[in-house]
Design a protein around this motif. Structure first.
Motif, PDB file in Angstrom:
ATOM      1  N   MET A   5     -10.957   2.072  -4.150  1.00 27.50           N
ATOM      2  CA  MET A   5     -10.217   1.488  -2.858  1.00 27.50           C
ATOM      3  C   MET A   5      -8.857   1.957  -2.781  1.00 27.50           C
ATOM      4  O   MET A   5      -8.189   2.204  -1.817  1.00 27.50           O
ATOM      5  N   ARG A   6      -8.232   1.861  -3.951  1.00 36.16           N
ATOM      6  CA  ARG A   6      -6.702   1.981  -4.061  1.00 36.16           C
ATOM      7  C   ARG A   6      -6.457   3.543  -3.785  1.00 36.16           C
ATOM      8  O   ARG A   6      -5.433   3.834  -3.140  1.00 36.16           O
ATOM      9  N   GLN A   7      -7.495   4.385  -4.408  1.00 37.26           N
ATOM     10  CA  GLN A   7      -7.260   5.652  -3.985  1.00 37.26           C
ATOM     11  C   GLN A   7      -7.382   6.041  -2.627  1.00 37.26           C
ATOM     12  O   GLN A   7      -6.604   7.097  -1.853  1.00 37.26           O
ATOM     13  N   ILE A  60       0.848  -1.287  -0.104  1.00 40.32           N
ATOM     14  CA  ILE A  60      -0.110  -0.001  -0.038  1.00 40.32           C
ATOM     15  C   ILE A  60       0.833   1.229   0.066  1.00 40.32           C
ATOM     16  O   ILE A  60       0.549   2.137  -0.763  1.00 40.32           O
ATOM     17  N   ARG A  61       1.929   1.288   0.947  1.00 44.34           N
ATOM     18  CA  ARG A  61       2.734   2.484   0.960  1.00 44.34           C
ATOM     19  C   ARG A  61       3.573   2.542  -0.518  1.00 44.34           C
ATOM     20  O   ARG A  61       3.791   3.934  -0.855  1.00 44.34           O
ATOM     21  N   LYS A  62       3.746   1.591  -1.344  1.00 41.83           N
ATOM     22  CA  LYS A  62       4.342   1.803  -2.592  1.00 41.83           C
ATOM     23  C   LYS A  62       3.423   1.850  -3.587  1.00 41.83           C
ATOM     24  O   LYS A  62       3.696   1.760  -4.862  1.00 41.83           O
ATOM     25  N   ASN A  63       2.033   2.214  -3.337  1.00 37.38           N
ATOM     26  CA  ASN A  63       0.950   2.107  -4.223  1.00 37.38           C
ATOM     27  C   ASN A  63       0.861   0.731  -5.153  1.00 37.38           C
ATOM     28  O   ASN A  63       0.750   0.957  -6.374  1.00 37.38           O
ATOM     29  N   GLN A  64       1.271  -0.230  -4.641  1.00 33.65           N
ATOM     30  CA  GLN A  64       1.277  -1.635  -5.379  1.00 33.65           C
ATOM     31  C   GLN A  64       0.363  -2.760  -5.391  1.00 33.65           C
ATOM     32  O   GLN A  64       0.582  -3.844  -5.483  1.00 33.65           O
ATOM     33  N   PHE A  65      -0.716  -2.294  -4.238  1.00 30.28           N
ATOM     34  CA  PHE A  65      -2.020  -3.102  -4.022  1.00 30.28           C
ATOM     35  C   PHE A  65      -2.469  -3.566  -5.222  1.00 30.28           C
ATOM     36  O   PHE A  65      -2.761  -2.759  -6.032  1.00 30.28           O
TER      37      PHE A  65
END
Length: 455
Positions: A418-420, A321-326
């Motif tokens: 959800m990612r946003q 999540i921290r790396k926006n890789q979810f």
């Protein structure tokens, strides 16, 4: 289970009028409706009358604070009385001795054998070695059923196929447990009718022979007031230590849960929902009262989540999540953990306010299947890189998953939202004042109503 009772109690309390204090005049109609709601829920009439009399006595003449309405004060009074009616506080199962012996009793079809497996699983998670004992020598395939459950949870099952004497089997099982370092022995007995004198004498003989540290009476909550009457009869013969209510996810009206403690004077120790081996909860009277009044049960929800919580997996997800890789692989992993927590509608009922909103909405355990089918129809590359899913790929996913393009698009839209949200929460957590922003954002969630991808 308590949907109808919850609706009627809510309606009764809303009829309470008046300012400054609660008087006999403005409380009479409310008390009458509360009593009617309890009786309609199959609560023993004497129990319903006693509890409403106590509610009336507690409410009479109570000053109402400026910030509290008469209805809010009545909710608090009803909550206190319902909690007291169901026992006041949690009562733990007694596990003493080497080995500790738990004897299960109950009617035919009460869910006793399934509960035996659930209890073994529950105790095993406390790092105790468990032995299940098959003493139902009458019901066809009862021994096989217990063995299947034991295999599912990794617990040994003791049985003697040729021996038809439950007293001998239980004694031999305890000796086997001592020799094989089993700390807890759970004895599953044959279901019986309370009027069957021979069967009642048999279970009395089993109890006398093994002297269990805990004797539990397992009862189907869907049998309502009959469950209370049967429990009373069994208790007169066995003097059991506690009650287990099964099938609380059914369509019962809840009368057994509310009446049984007052009539039998023995605590409810466990409640069971569904067939899954994890679907077993300790009984907390205060939490059940909260759920009946539509307040939810956040503590039980958190405890269920913690039981399925994988610390290493959580760290991995947080790092992504921290790396926006979810991605969809991570999403599928989270979905599996949610499913392990139990019945979806039951879980939603634990969230304050949601149970009322969901009372007329049917959600079964297959609610996530379309979502899972779409994700499992993706290639490894597509799961890892959701942004590459163009119109052509989406059409292929719809065809491969047995869904339609609208469902695929809805999943993609909600996954992107959800990612946003995860990105926003991640940024906020790293900035000054971020927690306040997160709280504001969370407060605005859910205004569109529950349902999400399950619509």
């Amino acid at each position: 289970m308590f949907d109808s009772l919850q609706t009627k109690l809510d309606r009764a309390i809303k009829t309470l009028k008046g300012q400054g204090s609660i008087s006999e005049i403005n409380v009479a109609a409310t008390i009458k409706e509360i009593r009617r709601a309890l009786v309609d829920a199959d609560v023993n009439y004497k129990v319903a009358k006693d509890v409403t009399d106590r509610i009336k006595d507690a409410a009479m003449g109570r000053d109402v604070l400026t910030a509290v309405s008469p209805g809010q004060l009545m909710v608090k009074i009803v909550y206190d009385e319902l909690t007291a009616l169901m026992g006041g506080e949690k009562k733990d199962i007694t596990i003493k001795g080497e080995p500790a012996v738990v004897l299960l009793s109950g009617l035919q079809g009460s869910g006793k054998t399934t509960f035996a497996g659930k209890l073994a699983n529950f105790i095993k998670k406390q790092n105790r070695t468990v032995l299940l004992v098959a003493c139902d020598v009458y019901r066809p395939a009862a021994i096989d059923q217990l063995k299947v459950l034991g295999e599912q949870i990794g617990v040994e099952v003791y049985s003697e196929v040729e021996n038809k004497n439950p007293v001998e089997i239980s004694r031999n099982a305890i000796e086997y447990a001592k020799k094989n370092n089993k700390k807890v022995v759970i004895i599953d007995t044959a279901g019986r009718l309370a009027v069957d004198e021979q069967m009642m004498r048999e279970i009395e003989a089993v109890k006398a022979a093994i002297n269990p540290s805990e004797t539990l009476f397992v009862v189907d909550a869907m049998t309502g007031q009959d469950a209370v009457n049967t429990a009373k009869t069994f208790n007169e013969r066995l003097q059991f230590d506690g009650v287990v209510l099964t099938k609380l996810d059914g369509d019962s009206r809840g009368g057994a849960a509310l009446s049984i403690r007052a009539v039998v004077e023995k605590p409810i120790k466990f409640i069971s929902t569904g067939e899954k081996m994890d679907a077993l909860d300790l009984f907390y009277p205060d939490r059940m009262a909260q759920r009946i009044l539509g307040m939810g049960d956040v503590i039980s929800l958190v405890e269920r989540a913690q039981m399925q919580f994988d610390e290493d997996e959580a760290k991995r997800i947080n790092a992504k999540i921290r790396k926006n890789q979810f991605n969809f692989d991570d999403f599928l992993s989270q979905l599996e953990q949610i499913k392990k927590m139990g019945n979806i509608k039951d879980l939603m009922g634990m969230i304050p306010g949601v149970s009322k909103a969901m009372k007329d909405v049917e959600i079964d355990d297959d609610a996530f299947k379309p979502v899972e089918s779409i994700i499992k129809s993706m290639t490894k590359k597509e799961r890892a890189n959701p942004d590459i899913l163009d119109a052509s790929r989406k059409r292929r996913l719809a065809k491969g998953s047995g869904t339609d393009i609208q469902q695929v698009n809805a999943l993609m839209k909600q996954f992107d939202q959800m990612r946003q949200m995860m990105r926003q929460m991640n940024k906020m957590s790293q900035t000054k004042g971020g927690m306040a922003q997160m709280q504001k954002m969370m407060g605005g969630m859910g205004k569109g109503g529950p349902g999400g991808m399950m619509r």
